[in-house]
Enzyme design. Sequence first.
Site, PDB file in Angstrom:
ATOM      1  N   GLU A  89     -33.832  30.688  44.737  1.00 11.31           N
ATOM      2  CA  GLU A  89     -35.106  30.647  44.026  1.00 11.31           C
ATOM      3  C   GLU A  89     -35.802  29.319  44.295  1.00 11.31           C
ATOM      4  OE1 GLU A  89     -34.721  33.374  40.093  1.00 11.31           O
ATOM      5  OE2 GLU A  89     -33.985  31.338  39.867  1.00 11.31           O
ATOM      6  N   CYS A  90     -37.035  29.362  44.738  1.00  9.59           N
ATOM      7  CA  CYS A  90     -37.864  28.183  44.937  1.00  9.59           C
ATOM      8  C   CYS A  90     -37.136  27.150  45.795  1.00  9.59           C
ATOM      9  CB  CYS A  90     -38.314  27.607  43.598  1.00  9.59           C
ATOM     10  SG  CYS A  90     -39.787  26.555  43.720  1.00  9.59           S
ATOM     11  N   GLY A  91     -36.595  26.086  45.213  1.00 10.33           N
ATOM     12  CA  GLY A  91     -35.880  25.099  46.011  1.00 10.33           C
ATOM     13  C   GLY A  91     -34.727  25.703  46.774  1.00 10.33           C
TER      14      GLY A  91
END
Length: 436
Positions: A327-329
């Site tokens: 997720e994201c990072g």
Amino acid sequence: MSVPGLLVAAPRSSSGKTTVTLALMRALSRRGLAVRGAKCGPDYIDPAFHAAATGFPSFNLDSFAMPEPMLDAVAGLAGTGADLVVAEGSMGLFDGIVAGTGRTGANADIAARYGWPVLLVLDVSGAAQSAAAVALGCSLYDPRIRIAGVILNKVASPRHRRLVEAGLARVGLPVLGALMRDATLTLPERHLGLVQARETNDLEVRLDRLADLAEAGLDLDAILAAAGGAAPPPRAGALPNPPGQRIAVASDAAFSFLYPHMAAGWHAQGAELVPFSPLADEAPPTSCDAAWLPGGYPELHAGQLAGALTFLGGLRDFAVQKPIHGECGGYMVLGESLEDADGVTHPMAGLLPVATSYRTRKLHLGYRVATLIADGPLGAAGTRLVGHEFHYASERTPAPEAEAALASVTDAEGVARGLAGHRHGRVTGSFFHLIG
């Protein structure tokens, strides 16, 4: 046994909600009360400070992203073992999306649903009696909620306080305390909000100082007497499903954004979470049957992650037979490369066909309603999920085609935003953080 609560909210962002919330939590905890925290809306950073102030996890409550059974289940978690729930709002008290009553994502939805009275934090810098007009508007705008009282923040002098209180007396709103203007109360910030609790120097000293100020400046007895409503009983079956039964979860300063209600749902269904640290060059344990790379700040540690060969090699080996989601990072690290703020490009795991950059900064913010395109660790094809996106990174590679995308997405009001995320083999990832 019903557990009462309070919602600390404000007319707008940057009014001092977090300062007041932490001061109140710590001061009441020092009295021996079992205080539990909650945060309205999608936020990873403030709940970690709540946990530091109270000694217990703080849960997110989101009236838009969470189906109602899940919302009640999470509110039940927040109240478990508590004498009092102190919830912190986000943005302004009524700020949310255009949606049906009770489903806007606004703080007021949470106060109304659980009957929690509102402590309204007013930043009175630059105003005196006029602050009362703002508070009166908040008290009249939504008949579902009740303003229990006002806490004044950034008061300049005793005379300033008297003027503000005169205005509030005129409209019949009690003042339950005040904090003077003090730049040293400000917690350090970075691009996604406050510097994480685990990275804040002398956090315990800071929290105890806030508690001292609360004991001196807030009417804690009146605030306790104002608490009301009730958190519902826990309902574990309404919480999120785990992606496996033994889940390797990246956990360190670069990967820390895992919602507490997500972990609680996984635990409730018998899953075991096994932490490992990419920054310490640890690979996901081979005994696990799924791996999860949460969001965080990999852009601040890109060089170290690129040199973590055991981590990257272990991640690639894990992906051969077992699912991984980022997720994201985590999504950025699963990609081919990450360009940092200085323009240096660092090789990443190469498990997804995406290159990301933090040098060209652009704010991406908002809810994402996603429909999965294929079966994967998040669910079967066609599953509808709701998440939130908040980052400044950009993708340097083209948008995915349908055969390689994770999901088709819309914003909160149903406006199509095309295809999002990637999937390749057993690996998936996206910039949005899953909520419900």
